[in-house]
Design an enzyme around this catalytic site. Sequence first.
Site, PDB file in Angstrom:
ATOM      1  N   TYR A   1      67.906  38.216  48.583  1.00  9.82           N
ATOM      2  CA  TYR A   1      68.076  38.251  50.046  1.00  9.82           C
ATOM      3  C   TYR A   1      68.120  36.825  50.598  1.00  9.82           C
ATOM      4  O   TYR A   1      68.996  36.462  51.381  1.00  9.82           O
ATOM      5  CB  TYR A   1      66.898  39.032  50.631  1.00  9.82           C
TER       6      TYR A   1
ATOM      7  N   SER B   1      67.510  33.933  58.364  1.00  9.85           N
ATOM      8  CA  SER B   1      66.110  34.186  58.012  1.00  9.85           C
ATOM      9  C   SER B   1      65.454  32.941  57.441  1.00  9.85           C
ATOM     10  O   SER B   1      66.116  32.122  56.789  1.00  9.85           O
ATOM     11  CB  SER B   1      66.034  35.306  56.974  1.00  9.85           C
TER      12      SER B   1
END
Lengths: 441, 245
Positions: B150, B137
Amino acid sequence: MKLSGWGRYPVLDARTYRPRSVDALRDLVLSEPHLVARGNGRAYGDSAINTSATIETQHFNRMIAFDPDTGQLVAEAGVLLGDIIAAFLPRGWFPRVTPGTKFVTIGGAIAADVHGKNHHKDGSFRACVDWIDIMGADGEIRRCSREEDATLFDHTLGGMGLTGIILRAAIRLRPVETAWIRQTTIAAPNLQSAMAAFEAAQDATYSVAWIDCLGAGGNLGRSLVMLGEHAECSDLPSVQACASFNIKSKRKLSIPLDFPAFTLNGLIVRVFNSLYYWAGARKKGEQLVDWDSYFYPLDAILGWNRIYGRKGFAQFQCALPLQQAEAGLTALLTETSKAGAGSFLAVLKRFGKQNSAFSFPMEGYTLALDFPVNAKSLALLERLDKITVDHGGRFYLAKDSRMTAATLRASDPRVDGFKAQRKSQGLATLFQSAQSERLDL
Amino acid sequence: MTKPLVLILGARSDIGKAVAHKFASLGYAVQLAARNASTLDPDKADIELRYAVPVTLHEFDALATETHEAFVMGLPKLPMVAVCAVGLMGQQAVNERDIAAAVRVMRSNYEGPASIMAVLANSFEERGNGTLVGVSSVAGERGRATNYVYGSAKAGFTAFLSGLRNRLSKRGVHVVTVLPGFVATQMTEGMDLPAKLTADPREVADTIARAVERKKDVIYARPVWRMIMLFIRNIPESIFKRMKI
């Protein structure tokens, strides 16, 4: 979220949900006061919008089973006709009935009971539907067909999603030998000859006409009538073309911005229509056309709805009974031509017999026109409504975005029966769209 | 002619599903791996019907790292391409206070994915070919107040993939790192994402298939993200720490 139909009018602020499972969908059905399902948003107006809860079915998009002996495909309601063609045309199957865009879901095709260029011969989408699984207001899923719960089946086809949420369906595909269509174009200088061409072509599998709605006087109803047959291997020039169903996907054009409202004025449409007619008249006779160009010419222009500008456009589509078709069409075309309102896409088609509770088609003729949304065309549409009602015609709800409840009732004696059926089955309160509220369905 | 084979780890995710469809459309046979794999039966039927390729289901738990070697050994056939779309965003506000939740996010985005990639990498290296695709990501490119738990795990995964690529580049095994940017998936549902920067899962799948074919190293779903991340990575920390992004 701002939602509209394909015509981009009206635009409504609606809450949307995208459930991922039957259980999540049931929770919505049992908790929301009003809702309506939405497929791929290809109805032109407000059929698939409920401002308090619009249920998008995009996650119900799986194919379930296919039987090559009968051509029966079982699939979830969010599967697009385009997906079916992509998967099954290479294996020699094609939808039995398809509207002018492949970007419709099976659920939407059932709800609007769509028709195609073969309506005169094969009927509406209903003809290819074996059964439907539908969730009612109680969250229960019922399977309906011609034999089982036939009333629900009858009212769901053409019921505009107002009889429950269509979850799955079994539909029949037709076997085809090739991905090509033999197209014959007939240039008809006026309405009478266009209608004569349709009557003479009752045996053709497909027939449709592009009609110049600005033609006046002797040119009134000037049309190109296009007939089509599925080509067989022996019709193709080479063995190679037959062995492969793959037709290279054409480069897609897309409309990157909203055209200014004046783009499609009367003059431009008039010039376009003349050029188009004469170009069509010159290529008389038979041609081979690939399936995508034949059935879905507009799909090649992604976002073509933007050519009408930011305010959107309104479609007018009516069906007229055979006896009054010529008089009705003449009156409609005269009125349109007089107003000088340029309808870019004008389509005339012969309908065959239709037996159903609330579907749009009736034996006779259907005319579809579209207009940019402005005061002048909205006033014209009111006049066209009146002419239609006076000639015993009715209107296609999948295209409607502005009709009144009174006009609908004047046009269609089946409306009150449909509404009563919804009430008696406890469906009327929960399943509502902006359109059903406007039309008091 | 036998079909090439693709393994999708985290096959229930929107990106995992989209990648499965894409590779199936290119003629690959598909192995779908996820927890409670049998619930993917409808997806198996759908992919088999649409693309006429065989699909098999495999029970896989990214967090049960001790099972990963047995999982790979137990596959009926070692795939040519393996795509890891495993991930868990959680909620930053929860992750800040609830350490157990934070650890779960860290393990789901780093430990689990890195573990299974490591096992597959060794098998691919032994065979001498194959492509590993890790969906990481842009959140891993720089820690931000709004999702650094995250992001930090994704940063670890990105570094792991980079090291793996470095190690295997001469051994016939290619590694693709995917930094999608915003994608409209279940993970981001309800978030207010800018349309021009937000990709559809199918776009991500197309980009991945192209990257596998052309042996690309680090890819974004939309090219604009390469510029955005270049910019974000280069903001001095003294300024970045005061920013709200």
